[in-house]
Scaffold this motif. Structure first.
Motif, mmCIF file in Angstrom:
data_model
loop_
_atom_site.group_PDB
_atom_site.id
_atom_site.type_symbol
_atom_site.label_atom_id
_atom_site.label_comp_id
_atom_site.label_asym_id
_atom_site.label_seq_id
_atom_site.Cartn_x
_atom_site.Cartn_y
_atom_site.Cartn_z
ATOM 1 N N HIS A 131 0.831 -1.207 0.000
ATOM 2 C CA HIS A 131 0.000 0.000 0.000
ATOM 3 C C HIS A 131 0.867 1.258 0.000
ATOM 4 O O HIS A 131 0.572 2.241 -0.698
ATOM 5 C CB HIS A 131 -0.912 -0.019 1.228
ATOM 6 C CG HIS A 131 -1.893 1.112 1.286
ATOM 7 N ND1 HIS A 131 -2.940 1.244 0.411
ATOM 8 C CD2 HIS A 131 -1.976 2.178 2.123
ATOM 9 C CE1 HIS A 131 -3.631 2.335 0.693
ATOM 10 N NE2 HIS A 131 -3.068 2.918 1.737
ATOM 11 N N GLY A 132 1.953 1.215 0.764
ATOM 12 C CA GLY A 132 2.814 2.382 0.856
ATOM 13 C C GLY A 132 3.661 2.614 -0.374
ATOM 14 O O GLY A 132 4.129 3.741 -0.610
ATOM 15 N N ARG A 133 3.844 1.571 -1.196
ATOM 16 C CA ARG A 133 4.691 1.692 -2.378
ATOM 17 C C ARG A 133 3.930 1.560 -3.690
ATOM 18 O O ARG A 133 4.523 1.472 -4.761
ATOM 19 C CB ARG A 133 5.808 0.636 -2.318
ATOM 20 C CG ARG A 133 6.870 0.964 -1.267
ATOM 21 C CD ARG A 133 7.742 -0.234 -0.962
ATOM 22 N NE ARG A 133 8.838 0.121 -0.054
ATOM 23 C CZ ARG A 133 8.682 0.326 1.252
ATOM 24 N NH1 ARG A 133 7.471 0.228 1.783
ATOM 25 N NH2 ARG A 133 9.715 0.624 2.014
ATOM 26 N N GLY A 134 2.633 1.503 -3.592
ATOM 27 C CA GLY A 134 1.821 1.426 -4.805
ATOM 28 C C GLY A 134 1.983 0.114 -5.564
ATOM 29 O O GLY A 134 1.843 0.087 -6.790
ATOM 30 N N ARG A 135 2.256 -0.961 -4.847
ATOM 31 C CA ARG A 135 2.435 -2.258 -5.492
ATOM 32 C C ARG A 135 1.136 -3.060 -5.414
ATOM 33 O O ARG A 135 0.232 -2.759 -4.628
ATOM 34 C CB ARG A 135 3.572 -3.038 -4.845
ATOM 35 C CG ARG A 135 4.907 -2.297 -4.794
ATOM 36 C CD ARG A 135 6.045 -3.260 -4.587
ATOM 37 N NE ARG A 135 6.247 -4.078 -5.782
ATOM 38 C CZ ARG A 135 7.226 -3.870 -6.667
ATOM 39 N NH1 ARG A 135 8.068 -2.859 -6.506
ATOM 40 N NH2 ARG A 135 7.354 -4.659 -7.716
ATOM 41 N N GLU A 136 1.056 -4.104 -6.229
ATOM 42 C CA GLU A 136 -0.132 -4.948 -6.282
ATOM 43 C C GLU A 136 0.122 -6.267 -5.555
ATOM 44 O O GLU A 136 1.238 -6.796 -5.572
ATOM 45 C CB GLU A 136 -0.511 -5.235 -7.740
ATOM 46 C CG GLU A 136 -0.839 -3.978 -8.538
ATOM 47 C CD GLU A 136 -1.058 -4.278 -9.999
ATOM 48 O OE1 GLU A 136 -0.910 -5.453 -10.402
ATOM 49 O OE2 GLU A 136 -1.371 -3.342 -10.751
ATOM 50 N N VAL A 137 -0.926 -6.796 -4.928
ATOM 51 C CA VAL A 137 -0.835 -8.060 -4.198
ATOM 52 C C VAL A 137 -1.971 -8.973 -4.645
ATOM 53 O O VAL A 137 -3.125 -8.537 -4.748
ATOM 54 C CB VAL A 137 -0.928 -7.839 -2.669
ATOM 55 C CG1 VAL A 137 -0.916 -9.180 -1.935
ATOM 56 C CG2 VAL A 137 0.225 -6.971 -2.189
ATOM 57 N N VAL A 138 -1.643 -10.216 -4.922
ATOM 58 C CA VAL A 138 -2.649 -11.235 -5.241
ATOM 59 C C VAL A 138 -2.433 -12.412 -4.288
ATOM 60 O O VAL A 138 -1.293 -12.828 -4.050
ATOM 61 C CB VAL A 138 -2.539 -11.719 -6.704
ATOM 62 C CG1 VAL A 138 -3.451 -12.921 -6.949
ATOM 63 C CG2 VAL A 138 -2.898 -10.595 -7.656
ATOM 64 N N PHE A 139 -3.531 -12.946 -3.749
ATOM 65 C CA PHE A 139 -3.455 -14.092 -2.846
ATOM 66 C C PHE A 139 -3.773 -15.373 -3.612
ATOM 67 O O PHE A 139 -4.673 -15.405 -4.454
ATOM 68 C CB PHE A 139 -4.435 -13.923 -1.687
ATOM 69 C CG PHE A 139 -4.118 -12.740 -0.822
ATOM 70 C CD1 PHE A 139 -3.126 -12.819 0.128
ATOM 71 C CD2 PHE A 139 -4.800 -11.541 -0.985
ATOM 72 C CE1 PHE A 139 -2.816 -11.717 0.919
ATOM 73 C CE2 PHE A 139 -4.495 -10.442 -0.210
ATOM 74 C CZ PHE A 139 -3.505 -10.535 0.748
#
Length: 346
Positions: A90-98
């Motif tokens: 969230h702080g680095r503007g990255r994406e996360v997929v579980f």
């Protein structure tokens, strides 16, 4: 009829060999790039970060026909790991997929940035109230959960065809139902409470009596926005009726907008929205289900109709009679099944 097989000679390379269209991008040939690799290892520890190119390729495919190579794979052990990854992203503007079992055919378990494995350390079920409820971790398969509930004469409502392999986290995130769940036994209707992690890293337990107070303190803008949307929807009678009609049938898509009508508080609204959100609102770390009676005696009927309209017209009658599942097969399907060994020609 000729066999539909390729000519082996046509598979041999001719002239100059072109790179495979699904090869790993050059930027990932050495594994997870810096500084992402070092930052994740510093955040979680080296044993929880899979950064080699072989790891990335291993997680690039699921049961769907798609292929997306992640930049890093994190094997989260607990909710603190998930919260840390989400807060970092969230702080680095990255994406996360579980990713849990990866059994969906639509590619929800794939991503091109940070992929979080939540299958390995997330299995377990606690039977509550003599089977009336069950607390299930997201990496638990539906079959395993039902096996624990069977001794109590209970079962989960969702009944996806891949129950032997799919996990509860994916089932809830996709609002999976299966043949027997319809719109009354699916995840949305049978989830009692959820514990989930928001993209900011905030953890919400909807079963906690203080959940709304805690959420209002941690995420005031989110709470205000949810209540504003609820008020906007409820002020529009036509829109409210349309939403109710939409979710009265099964073939719907998108977010569960009826959560704004069913929930009275921000936490109740979020609980509904999380179901079927496919991980876009956060990570579901625990689910408490209201279970259903296990029917140990069942019967099946094969009925023939003169036309498809006649068969379709009978479906409401089957529902009124208490049928759990109704499947329609047309003449072409039935004729094709005759070629299967053991199926009578008539």
């Amino acid at each position: 009829m000729p066999l539909l097989e390729p000519d082996p000679r046509s598979l041999r390379p001719r002239g100059r060999r072109e790179p495979s269209p699904d090869r790993v991008p050059d930027r990932l040939a050495g594994g997870t790039p810096e500084p992402l690799r070092s930052e994740l290892i510093a955040l979680l520890g080296a044993d929880k970060v899979c950064w080699k190119v072989s790891d990335l390729v291993r997680y690039a495919s699921d049961a769907s026909p798609y292929r997306f190579v992640p930049q890093a794979v994190v094997v989260a052990e607990d909710i603190d790991d998930v919260s840390a990854v989400l807060s970092y992203a969230h702080g680095r503007g990255r994406e996360v997929v579980f990713r849990a079992a990866g059994t969906s055919l639509n590619g929800q378990a794939q991503g091109e940035d940070i992929l979080v494995d939540v299958r390995r350390h997330w299995a377990g079920i606690e039977v509550l109230d003599d089977g009336l409820r069950a607390r299930v971790l997201p990496g638990t398969t539906v079959v395993r959960a039902n096996a624990a509930l069977a001794r109590h004469g209970r079962v989960l409502g969702p009944d996806p065809a891949s129950a032997i392999a799919c996990t509860v986290g994916g089932v809830v995130a996709n609002n999976a139902s299966g043949m027997t769940a319809g719109t009354t036994r699916n995840s949305y209707r049978t989830v009692s409470s959820l514990t989930f992690v928001l993209p900011s890293g905030t953890v919400v337990d909807t079963g906690d009596p203080a959940a709304d107070e805690d959420l209002a303190h941690a995420e005031p803008r989110l709470c205000e926005g949810l209540l504003a949307l609820k008020a906007e929807i409820e002020a529009d009678a036509e829109l409210t009726a349309r939403i109710r009609a939409k979710y009265a049938i099964k073939n719907t898509n998108g977010y569960r907008l009826d959560a704004f009508l069913d929930g009275a508080t921000p936490v109740e609204i979020l609980r509904g929205l999380m179901v079927g959100s496919e991980g876009t609102f956060g990570f579901i770390s625990e689910v408490v289900f209201d279970t259903l009676p296990l029917d140990r005696l069942v019967s099946t009927a094969l009925l023939f109709f003169p036309s498809l309209p006649a068969a379709a017209a009978a479906v409401p009658l089957f529902n009124e009679a208490g049928a759990i599942a109704v499947e329609l097969m047309d003449g072409n399907t039935l004729r094709a099944s005759v070629s299967v060994k053991g199926v009578p020609a008539d």
